[in-house]
Write a protein that holds these residues in place. Structure first.
Motif, PDB file in Angstrom:
ATOM      1  N   LEU A  52     -14.932 -28.400 -79.307  1.00 60.76           N
ATOM      2  CA  LEU A  52     -13.993 -27.945 -78.086  1.00 60.76           C
ATOM      3  C   LEU A  52     -14.714 -26.605 -77.287  1.00 60.76           C
ATOM      4  O   LEU A  52     -13.774 -26.315 -76.780  1.00 60.76           O
ATOM      5  N   VAL A  53     -15.218 -25.494 -77.539  1.00 57.76           N
ATOM      6  CA  VAL A  53     -15.722 -25.255 -76.709  1.00 57.76           C
ATOM      7  C   VAL A  53     -17.006 -24.884 -76.706  1.00 57.76           C
ATOM      8  O   VAL A  53     -18.030 -23.847 -76.303  1.00 57.76           O
ATOM      9  N   VAL A  54     -18.171 -25.711 -77.052  1.00 51.21           N
ATOM     10  CA  VAL A  54     -19.482 -25.488 -76.986  1.00 51.21           C
ATOM     11  C   VAL A  54     -19.620 -26.611 -75.995  1.00 51.21           C
ATOM     12  O   VAL A  54     -19.517 -28.265 -76.514  1.00 51.21           O
ATOM     13  N   PRO A  55     -20.784 -26.137 -74.953  1.00 47.30           N
ATOM     14  CA  PRO A  55     -20.380 -27.398 -73.908  1.00 47.30           C
ATOM     15  C   PRO A  55     -21.236 -28.535 -74.390  1.00 47.30           C
ATOM     16  O   PRO A  55     -21.046 -30.306 -73.457  1.00 47.30           O
ATOM     17  N   HIS A 357      -8.677 -15.016 -85.003  1.00 44.41           N
ATOM     18  CA  HIS A 357      -9.141 -16.661 -84.973  1.00 44.41           C
ATOM     19  C   HIS A 357      -8.892 -17.806 -85.384  1.00 44.41           C
ATOM     20  O   HIS A 357      -8.310 -18.090 -86.619  1.00 44.41           O
ATOM     21  N   LEU A 358      -8.396 -18.666 -84.353  1.00 48.53           N
ATOM     22  CA  LEU A 358      -7.760 -20.262 -84.734  1.00 48.53           C
ATOM     23  C   LEU A 358      -9.487 -21.003 -85.039  1.00 48.53           C
ATOM     24  O   LEU A 358      -9.381 -20.859 -83.557  1.00 48.53           O
ATOM     25  N   TYR A 359      -9.331 -22.240 -85.193  1.00 46.82           N
ATOM     26  CA  TYR A 359     -10.132 -22.822 -85.014  1.00 46.82           C
ATOM     27  C   TYR A 359      -9.622 -24.199 -84.046  1.00 46.82           C
ATOM     28  O   TYR A 359     -10.832 -24.775 -84.281  1.00 46.82           O
ATOM     29  N   GLY A 360      -8.667 -24.225 -83.619  1.00 45.32           N
ATOM     30  CA  GLY A 360      -8.473 -25.714 -82.940  1.00 45.32           C
ATOM     31  C   GLY A 360      -8.260 -26.185 -83.772  1.00 45.32           C
ATOM     32  O   GLY A 360      -8.106 -27.976 -82.898  1.00 45.32           O
ATOM     33  N   LYS A 361      -7.705 -26.286 -84.736  1.00 48.55           N
ATOM     34  CA  LYS A 361      -7.892 -27.545 -85.733  1.00 48.55           C
ATOM     35  C   LYS A 361      -5.946 -27.739 -85.372  1.00 48.55           C
ATOM     36  O   LYS A 361      -5.106 -27.806 -85.269  1.00 48.55           O
ATOM     37  N   GLY A 362      -5.816 -29.446 -85.506  1.00 45.52           N
ATOM     38  CA  GLY A 362      -4.226 -29.232 -85.779  1.00 45.52           C
ATOM     39  C   GLY A 362      -3.338 -29.277 -87.136  1.00 45.52           C
ATOM     40  O   GLY A 362      -4.517 -29.590 -87.718  1.00 45.52           O
ATOM     41  N   VAL A 363      -2.244 -28.787 -87.093  1.00 46.11           N
ATOM     42  CA  VAL A 363      -1.417 -28.683 -88.603  1.00 46.11           C
ATOM     43  C   VAL A 363      -1.129 -29.571 -89.489  1.00 46.11           C
ATOM     44  O   VAL A 363      -0.778 -30.124 -89.110  1.00 46.11           O
ATOM     45  N   ARG A 364      -1.951 -29.261 -90.895  1.00 47.77           N
ATOM     46  CA  ARG A 364      -1.663 -30.070 -91.609  1.00 47.77           C
ATOM     47  C   ARG A 364      -1.417 -29.454 -92.951  1.00 47.77           C
ATOM     48  O   ARG A 364      -2.350 -28.218 -93.082  1.00 47.77           O
TER      49      ARG A 364
END
Length: 405
Positions: A52-55, A357-364
């Motif tokens: 999501l953040v590394v081109p 710092h959030l990692y861009g993951k869906g919540v589970r």
């Protein structure tokens, strides 16, 4: 469609490839930008945390030799987001002349807990008493030496409490013994004595191919259900002699294993049975940025992620000193609320000194989604540490939905 190779920056700056697209690779992107480096990540999917953040994040499996070789051709060095790349893939990369950090010969001691225990024992570094077990008779023999309960570990593939079993008696291991010879139990079971420890400690060190090494302060880690939920840096009220011994041991271990990159040494704080003095036993190793070093993003002059990039490129290492007397970091686990943005905005307004710092993951539920950090306080003032800890813990609980105000 992702191009086969990353776009290189002008000026001769290198490309660092990371196998694995998790949050550790993601958190390497900001320091890579600051160091003028280009990252390339072999991600599990287009929506992996790092992708999501590394081109340049081509999709491929870390178990696919051809995919990993093709990825590595566009990189100057290759390192890892996790330890699960099979040795046959690592050796194929090495045979192809790829610069790997850490090397397969070093990484095996983070991949295989039996190999780790054998090497630590040979080096004379303190460990829990341990044995390799393939049969019920092996289990009974070890239990007769150290007593019940025992801690059983799958030598390969375990993480965050998975692959670990506390055994109160022989029957608890029946299922594991049936699995010996397959998967993570291919070489049997690692049995360890149940250690009577006062707390868990961790130390991160960075080491470059030229042998330069640097260590962060020893930290205390708080575990819940096998998952690290908090880190306190430095470890409060730590005996200076113990801090020095653990630091010396970790630096020696990095050299003896020829680690390149960042190494985490997790340990139990115990009492020496002969003298009663504070002592340690090595529990686990990781040869990559590690959860116990996330505090360093905000709390130290050089973060573990920047240091890892410096180390694998054999750049001069950065200063690992703490920015403030205390840093408290808390992990954010998934709860019942899938939308985090509104909660995140509230926390930023409530506590401007908080670093989220959030990692861009869906919540589970129970999934590691990020971490929050605060630093400051007065040297030696445990009250100020507790205030920082309360702020970080509140923020993590609020994001999880444990508290609502």
């Amino acid at each position: 469609m992702t191009s086969p190779s990353p776009v290189r920056a002008e000026g001769g700056f290198p490309v660092v490839g990371i196998v694995g697209g998790g949050q550790l690779a993601r958190m390497c992107q900001p320091p890579a930008t600051n160091l003028a480096l280009t990252l390339s990540v072999l991600a599990e999917s287009p929506t992996s945390s790092a992708a999501l953040v590394v081109p340049h994040s081509p999709v491929g499996e870390h178990t696919d030799t051809e995919a990993v070789l093709a990825f590595a051709r566009g990189c100057d060095v290759v390192t890892f987001d996790h330890e699960h790349v099979p040795q046959e893939v690592l050796l194929a990369l090495q045979d192809a002349g790829v610069a790997l950090h850490p090397s397969p010969q070093a990484l095996v001691f983070a991949q295989d807990k039996l190999a780790m225990r054998r090497r630590l024992t040979a080096l004379g570094l303190p460990c829990p008493r341990w044995a390799q077990a393939r049969t019920a008779a092996d289990v009974e023999e070890f239990a007769a030496q150290v007593g019940w309960p025992l801690v059983a570990k799958a030598p390969r593939g375990g993480y965050d409490g998975k692959g670990v079993l506390v055994c109160r008696g022989p029957a608890d291991l029946d299922g594991w013994l049936e699995g010996v010879g397959r998967g993570g139990l291919a070489d049997g079971i690692l049995l360890e004595e149940a250690v009577d420890f006062s707390r868990e400690l961790s130390i991160m060190v960075g080491r470059s191919p030229s042998g330069q090494a640097a260590a962060w302060p020893v930290v205390e880690t708080v575990q819940e259900g096998g998952i690290n939920t908090e880190v306190l840096a430095p470890a409060p009220s730590l005996d200076p002699g113990l801090a020095a011994a653990l630091t010396e041991g970790a630096l020696r271990l990095a050299g003896e294993l020829d680690v390149t990159g960042v190494l985490a040494v997790e340990a139990f704080e115990v009492r020496d049975p002969g003298t009663g003095a504070p002592a340690y036993l090595v529990n686990e190793l990781a040869m990559r940025p590690h959860n116990s070093g996330h505090w360093s993003i905000d709390g130290s002059v050089t973060s573990q992620f920047e240091q890892h990039l410096r180390a694998v490129l054999d750049l001069p290492l950065g200063d690992p000193s703490a920015r403030a007397p205390w840093t408290a970091s808390a992990n954010v686990l998934g709860g019942d609320y899938p939308e985090l943005y509104a909660t995140y905005r509230h926390l930023l307004a409530r506590d401007p000194g908080l670093k989220v710092h959030l990692y861009g993951k869906g919540v589970r539920p129970g999934r590691k989604l990020g971490h929050v950090t605060v630093y400051g306080g007065e040297q030696g003032d445990l009250g100020s540490l507790e205030e920082l800890r309360g702020r970080s813990r509140h923020a993590a609980d609020y994001l999880q939905g444990v508290v609502t105000e």
